[in-house]
Design an enzyme around this catalytic site. Structure first.
Site, short mmCIF file in Angstrom:
data_model
loop_
_atom_site.label_atom_id
_atom_site.label_comp_id
_atom_site.label_asym_id
_atom_site.label_seq_id
_atom_site.Cartn_x
_atom_site.Cartn_y
_atom_site.Cartn_z
N LYS A 10 46.05 62.09 65.79
CA LYS A 10 46.65 62.19 64.46
C LYS A 10 47.80 63.21 64.42
O LYS A 10 47.95 64.03 65.34
CB LYS A 10 45.55 62.54 63.45
CG LYS A 10 44.47 61.45 63.31
CD LYS A 10 43.47 61.81 62.22
CE LYS A 10 42.42 60.72 62.03
NZ LYS A 10 41.49 61.06 60.91
N TYR A 50 43.26 51.78 57.31
CA TYR A 50 42.21 52.44 56.53
C TYR A 50 41.80 51.59 55.32
O TYR A 50 41.49 52.14 54.27
CB TYR A 50 42.66 53.83 56.10
CG TYR A 50 42.53 54.89 57.18
CD1 TYR A 50 41.28 55.16 57.78
CD2 TYR A 50 43.62 55.63 57.59
CE1 TYR A 50 41.15 56.14 58.75
CE2 TYR A 50 43.49 56.62 58.57
CZ TYR A 50 42.25 56.87 59.14
OH TYR A 50 42.10 57.85 60.10
N ARG A 86 33.30 58.16 69.89
CA ARG A 86 33.01 58.85 68.63
C ARG A 86 32.18 60.12 68.86
O ARG A 86 32.35 61.11 68.15
CB ARG A 86 32.33 57.90 67.64
CG ARG A 86 33.34 56.90 67.04
CD ARG A 86 32.72 56.01 66.01
NE ARG A 86 32.27 56.70 64.82
CZ ARG A 86 33.05 56.96 63.76
NH1 ARG A 86 34.32 56.61 63.76
NH2 ARG A 86 32.54 57.57 62.71
N THR A 92 33.18 64.07 61.60
CA THR A 92 34.43 64.02 60.82
C THR A 92 34.94 65.42 60.46
O THR A 92 36.13 65.71 60.58
CB THR A 92 34.19 63.21 59.52
OG1 THR A 92 33.62 61.95 59.88
CG2 THR A 92 35.48 63.00 58.76
N ARG A 103 37.07 67.39 67.89
CA ARG A 103 37.27 67.91 66.54
C ARG A 103 36.86 69.37 66.43
O ARG A 103 37.51 70.14 65.72
CB ARG A 103 36.55 67.01 65.53
CG ARG A 103 37.35 65.71 65.28
CD ARG A 103 36.58 64.69 64.53
NE ARG A 103 37.42 63.62 63.99
CZ ARG A 103 36.94 62.50 63.47
NH1 ARG A 103 35.64 62.30 63.43
NH2 ARG A 103 37.76 61.58 63.00
N ASN A 113 41.92 66.05 61.06
CA ASN A 113 40.86 66.23 62.06
C ASN A 113 41.18 65.62 63.43
O ASN A 113 40.30 65.13 64.13
CB ASN A 113 39.52 65.71 61.51
CG ASN A 113 39.60 64.27 61.07
OD1 ASN A 113 40.62 63.61 61.25
ND2 ASN A 113 38.51 63.76 60.53
N HIS A 116 41.16 59.77 65.56
CA HIS A 116 40.43 58.65 64.96
C HIS A 116 39.85 57.82 66.10
O HIS A 116 40.49 57.68 67.15
CB HIS A 116 41.37 57.75 64.15
CG HIS A 116 40.77 56.40 63.86
ND1 HIS A 116 39.95 56.17 62.78
CD2 HIS A 116 40.83 55.22 64.55
CE1 HIS A 116 39.54 54.91 62.82
NE2 HIS A 116 40.05 54.31 63.88
O1 CDP Z 1 37.22 59.38 60.99
P1 CDP Z 1 35.74 59.18 60.71
O2 CDP Z 1 35.26 57.79 61.01
O3 CDP Z 1 34.91 60.26 61.34
O4 CDP Z 1 35.55 59.46 59.14
P2 CDP Z 1 35.61 58.48 57.87
O5 CDP Z 1 34.53 58.90 56.95
O6 CDP Z 1 35.66 57.03 58.31
O7 CDP Z 1 37.00 58.85 57.18
C1 CDP Z 1 38.22 58.46 57.73
C2 CDP Z 1 39.19 59.62 57.65
O8 CDP Z 1 39.49 59.90 56.29
C3 CDP Z 1 38.66 60.94 58.21
O9 CDP Z 1 38.76 61.03 59.61
C4 CDP Z 1 39.54 61.94 57.49
O10 CDP Z 1 40.82 62.07 58.12
C5 CDP Z 1 39.72 61.28 56.13
N1 CDP Z 1 38.77 61.82 55.13
C6 CDP Z 1 39.21 62.78 54.23
O11 CDP Z 1 40.39 63.17 54.25
N2 CDP Z 1 38.34 63.31 53.30
C7 CDP Z 1 37.06 62.89 53.25
N3 CDP Z 1 36.24 63.40 52.33
C8 CDP Z 1 36.60 61.92 54.16
C9 CDP Z 1 37.48 61.40 55.09
MG MG Z 2 35.61 55.95 60.06
#
Ligand code: CDP
Ligand code: MG
Length: 134
Positions: A10, A50, A86, A92, A103, A113, A116
């Site tokens: 990212k 997304y 992952r 996350t 991370r 973070n 992805h």
């Molecule tokens: O990336 P990951 O699958 O771990 O997390 P996700 O829950 O699928 O969310 C996708 C992305 O959205 C995260 O990696 C963050 O960059 C962002 N995000 C955020 O900005 N604030 C949150 N409360 C949750 C996710």
């Molecule tokens: Mg995700």
């Protein structure tokens, strides 16, 4: 099973010059890069990638962040790659991420973070198609 998964480095991690550090971690874990490109995401691309998050309260911040500078997109291939990548990335939010995960090492917070990775075979296929075509 040998799988392919889609990884994005990212904009925060690219800005901080962690591309090499992050790739080193994947390669050390016996994952092979089978495709790679650098690009800056458009709002349209962010919305496609997304799509499951479009209605989330954080989506506009996420869109702003993901389009804020260049990213590196790559396909990683290896045994159990979808789950394993992952795990290597970590939770996350870096506060919850295990020691040694990407991370934990490089994320600023739960939004910015560093990386992805696809979360299922269906999403891996869908996301690989978005960045690399069929
Ligand atoms: O990336 P990951 O699958 O771990 O997390 P996700 O829950 O699928 O969310 C996708 C992305 O959205 C995260 O990696 C963050 O960059 C962002 N995000 C955020 O900005 N604030 C949150 N409360 C949750 C996710
Ligand atoms: Mg995700």
């Amino acid at each position: 099973m040998i799988e392919e998964t889609l990884v994005l480095i990212k904009p925060d991690a690219v800005r901080k010059k962690h591309i090499g550090d992050i790739i080193k971690i994947y390669e050390t874990n016996d994952l092979e890069i089978t495709a790679m490109r650098m690009l800056t995401m458009t709002k349209e691309l962010a919305a496609k990638h997304y799509v499951e998050h479009l209605d989330c309260p954080y989506y506009s911040d996420l869109e702003g962040f993901m389009t804020s500078g260049p990213i590196v997109a790559m396909i990683l291939k290896g045994e159990d790659a979808i789950k394993r990548v992952r795990e290597i990335n970590g939770k996350t939010n870096p506060k919850d991420a295990a020691e040694g995960t990407i991370r934990k090492l490089y994320a600023e917070n739960g939004s910015r973070n560093a990386v992805h990775a696809s979360d299922s075979p269906e999403n891996a296929k869908r996301e690989i198609n978005i960045f690399f075509g069929e």
